[in-house]
Design a protein around this motif. Structure first.
Motif, PDB file in Angstrom:
ATOM      1  N   ARG A   1       0.838  -1.199   0.000  1.00 38.46           N
ATOM      2  CA  ARG A   1       0.000   0.000   0.000  1.00 38.46           C
ATOM      3  C   ARG A   1       0.869   1.245   0.000  1.00 38.46           C
ATOM      4  O   ARG A   1       1.902   1.301   0.645  1.00 38.46           O
ATOM      5  N   LYS A   2       0.409   2.232  -0.740  1.00 37.17           N
ATOM      6  CA  LYS A   2       1.138   3.505  -0.773  1.00 37.17           C
ATOM      7  C   LYS A   2       0.827   4.281   0.487  1.00 37.17           C
ATOM      8  O   LYS A   2      -0.299   4.263   0.991  1.00 37.17           O
ATOM      9  N   LYS A   3       1.813   4.960   0.984  1.00 37.95           N
ATOM     10  CA  LYS A   3       1.640   5.838   2.143  1.00 37.95           C
ATOM     11  C   LYS A   3       1.758   7.273   1.664  1.00 37.95           C
ATOM     12  O   LYS A   3       2.650   7.601   0.898  1.00 37.95           O
ATOM     13  N   TYR A   4       0.823   8.090   2.083  1.00 36.10           N
ATOM     14  CA  TYR A   4       0.833   9.498   1.700  1.00 36.10           C
ATOM     15  C   TYR A   4       1.044  10.348   2.947  1.00 36.10           C
ATOM     16  O   TYR A   4       0.481  10.060   4.005  1.00 36.10           O
ATOM     17  N   THR A   5       1.816  11.391   2.808  1.00 36.92           N
ATOM     18  CA  THR A   5       2.053  12.289   3.940  1.00 36.92           C
ATOM     19  C   THR A   5       0.795  13.109   4.224  1.00 36.92           C
ATOM     20  O   THR A   5      -0.058  13.303   3.347  1.00 36.92           O
ATOM     21  N   ASP A   6       0.700  13.582   5.438  1.00 35.05           N
ATOM     22  CA  ASP A   6      -0.444  14.416   5.808  1.00 35.05           C
ATOM     23  C   ASP A   6      -0.492  15.688   4.966  1.00 35.05           C
ATOM     24  O   ASP A   6      -1.568  16.157   4.601  1.00 35.05           O
ATOM     25  N   SER A   7       0.676  16.231   4.639  1.00 37.37           N
ATOM     26  CA  SER A   7       0.687  17.467   3.844  1.00 37.37           C
ATOM     27  C   SER A   7       0.197  17.181   2.423  1.00 37.37           C
ATOM     28  O   SER A   7      -0.526  18.001   1.842  1.00 37.37           O
ATOM     29  N   PHE A   8       0.555  16.012   1.864  1.00 39.38           N
ATOM     30  CA  PHE A   8       0.067  15.653   0.531  1.00 39.38           C
ATOM     31  C   PHE A   8      -1.453  15.524   0.558  1.00 39.38           C
ATOM     32  O   PHE A   8      -2.150  16.037  -0.325  1.00 39.38           O
ATOM     33  N   LYS A   9      -1.973  14.866   1.592  1.00 41.77           N
ATOM     34  CA  LYS A   9      -3.424  14.683   1.708  1.00 41.77           C
ATOM     35  C   LYS A   9      -4.142  16.024   1.821  1.00 41.77           C
ATOM     36  O   LYS A   9      -5.142  16.258   1.131  1.00 41.77           O
ATOM     37  N   SER A  10      -3.616  16.902   2.676  1.00 34.52           N
ATOM     38  CA  SER A  10      -4.294  18.187   2.863  1.00 34.52           C
ATOM     39  C   SER A  10      -4.212  19.047   1.605  1.00 34.52           C
ATOM     40  O   SER A  10      -5.173  19.751   1.271  1.00 34.52           O
TER      41      SER A  10
ATOM     42  N   THR B   1     -10.068   6.906  -2.409  1.00 33.04           N
ATOM     43  CA  THR B   1      -9.155   7.365  -1.366  1.00 33.04           C
ATOM     44  C   THR B   1      -9.238   8.878  -1.214  1.00 33.04           C
ATOM     45  O   THR B   1      -9.364   9.396  -0.094  1.00 33.04           O
ATOM     46  N   LEU B   2      -9.189   9.587  -2.328  1.00 34.57           N
ATOM     47  CA  LEU B   2      -9.287  11.048  -2.276  1.00 34.57           C
ATOM     48  C   LEU B   2     -10.640  11.476  -1.719  1.00 34.57           C
ATOM     49  O   LEU B   2     -10.727  12.410  -0.916  1.00 34.57           O
ATOM     50  N   GLY B   3     -11.690  10.788  -2.114  1.00 34.22           N
ATOM     51  CA  GLY B   3     -13.019  11.089  -1.579  1.00 34.22           C
ATOM     52  C   GLY B   3     -13.071  10.900  -0.074  1.00 34.22           C
ATOM     53  O   GLY B   3     -13.684  11.690   0.655  1.00 34.22           O
ATOM     54  N   ASN B   4     -12.414   9.841   0.407  1.00 28.84           N
ATOM     55  CA  ASN B   4     -12.352   9.608   1.857  1.00 28.84           C
ATOM     56  C   ASN B   4     -11.620  10.735   2.564  1.00 28.84           C
ATOM     57  O   ASN B   4     -12.022  11.165   3.653  1.00 28.84           O
ATOM     58  N   TRP B   5     -10.542  11.214   1.967  1.00 29.59           N
ATOM     59  CA  TRP B   5      -9.792  12.318   2.576  1.00 29.59           C
ATOM     60  C   TRP B   5     -10.654  13.569   2.674  1.00 29.59           C
ATOM     61  O   TRP B   5     -10.640  14.275   3.677  1.00 29.59           O
ATOM     62  N   VAL B   6     -11.410  13.840   1.610  1.00 30.47           N
ATOM     63  CA  VAL B   6     -12.281  15.020   1.595  1.00 30.47           C
ATOM     64  C   VAL B   6     -13.365  14.881   2.665  1.00 30.47           C
ATOM     65  O   VAL B   6     -13.617  15.819   3.438  1.00 30.47           O
ATOM     66  N   ASN B   7     -13.997  13.713   2.737  1.00 24.96           N
ATOM     67  CA  ASN B   7     -15.053  13.495   3.735  1.00 24.96           C
ATOM     68  C   ASN B   7     -14.509  13.603   5.158  1.00 24.96           C
ATOM     69  O   ASN B   7     -15.164  14.179   6.034  1.00 24.96           O
ATOM     70  N   LEU B   8     -13.333  13.066   5.387  1.00 24.07           N
ATOM     71  CA  LEU B   8     -12.718  13.136   6.704  1.00 24.07           C
ATOM     72  C   LEU B   8     -12.416  14.584   7.082  1.00 24.07           C
ATOM     73  O   LEU B   8     -12.655  15.006   8.227  1.00 24.07           O
ATOM     74  N   ALA B   9     -11.929  15.349   6.128  1.00 21.12           N
ATOM     75  CA  ALA B   9     -11.640  16.768   6.389  1.00 21.12           C
ATOM     76  C   ALA B   9     -12.928  17.520   6.722  1.00 21.12           C
ATOM     77  O   ALA B   9     -12.941  18.388   7.597  1.00 21.12           O
ATOM     78  N   LYS B  10     -14.024  17.173   6.050  1.00 21.85           N
ATOM     79  CA  LYS B  10     -15.315  17.814   6.335  1.00 21.85           C
ATOM     80  C   LYS B  10     -15.769  17.466   7.743  1.00 21.85           C
ATOM     81  O   LYS B  10     -16.232  18.331   8.493  1.00 21.85           O
ATOM     82  N   LYS B  11     -15.656  16.180   8.114  1.00 26.00           N
ATOM     83  CA  LYS B  11     -16.081  15.748   9.450  1.00 26.00           C
ATOM     84  C   LYS B  11     -15.273  16.430  10.542  1.00 26.00           C
ATOM     85  O   LYS B  11     -15.793  16.738  11.607  1.00 26.00           O
ATOM     86  N   ARG B  12     -14.008  16.645  10.292  1.00 24.14           N
ATOM     87  CA  ARG B  12     -13.136  17.281  11.277  1.00 24.14           C
ATOM     88  C   ARG B  12     -13.351  18.788  11.341  1.00 24.14           C
ATOM     89  O   ARG B  12     -12.809  19.461  12.204  1.00 24.14           O
ATOM     90  N   GLY B  13     -14.101  19.322  10.403  1.00 24.46           N
ATOM     91  CA  GLY B  13     -14.326  20.762  10.365  1.00 24.46           C
ATOM     92  C   GLY B  13     -13.173  21.524   9.762  1.00 24.46           C
ATOM     93  O   GLY B  13     -13.053  22.725   9.945  1.00 24.46           O
ATOM     94  N   GLU B  14     -12.325  20.824   9.027  1.00 20.02           N
ATOM     95  CA  GLU B  14     -11.165  21.472   8.414  1.00 20.02           C
ATOM     96  C   GLU B  14     -11.534  22.215   7.140  1.00 20.02           C
ATOM     97  O   GLU B  14     -10.773  23.051   6.672  1.00 20.02           O
ATOM     98  N   LEU B  15     -12.681  21.891   6.592  1.00 19.84           N
ATOM     99  CA  LEU B  15     -13.120  22.551   5.361  1.00 19.84           C
ATOM    100  C   LEU B  15     -14.229  23.518   5.684  1.00 19.84           C
ATOM    101  O   LEU B  15     -15.147  23.210   6.427  1.00 19.84           O
TER     102      LEU B  15
END
Length: 96
Positions: free
Chosen positions: A5-14, A40-54
């Motif tokens: 599995r590929k690992k992505y940095t937090d900065s890449f995800k954000s 995967t990208l969709g999951n990152w977006v949804n997670l950011a929304k849940k965290r209130g980052e967006l």
């Protein structure tokens, strides 16, 4: 055997999430460009929304104007529909 599995940095995800939010392009297109699975990208977006980052970006003047125009059109269409219902009921009653 499967691939590691590929690992992505937090900065890449954000940065990827920020690109989705600011570009107005579909997630699938951005995911292809970045070489990331669309889900995967969709999951990152949804997670950011849940965290209130967006935060939703505010409407532009043109978008606000269009929204106002569409709301007015919807009101007019609802009024027309009510008039047509009453007219149809009246004609049905008269034809009996």
């Amino acid at each position: 055997m499967g691939e590691a599995r590929k690992k992505y940095t937090d900065s890449f995800k954000s940065e990827a999430v920020e690109l989705v939010v600011t570009s107005g392009r579909p997630i699938a297109e951005i995911a292809r460009d970045l070489g990331v699975n669309e889900g995967t990208l969709g999951n990152w977006v949804n997670l950011a929304k849940k965290r209130g980052e967006l935060t939703e970006k505010p409407l532009t003047i043109d978008e606000r104007s269009e929204l106002t125009e569409l709301r007015g059109e919807n009101r007019r269409l609802k009024m027309e529909r009510e008039i047509l219902k009453k007219a149809a009921a009246w004609f049905a009653k008269e034809s009996m």
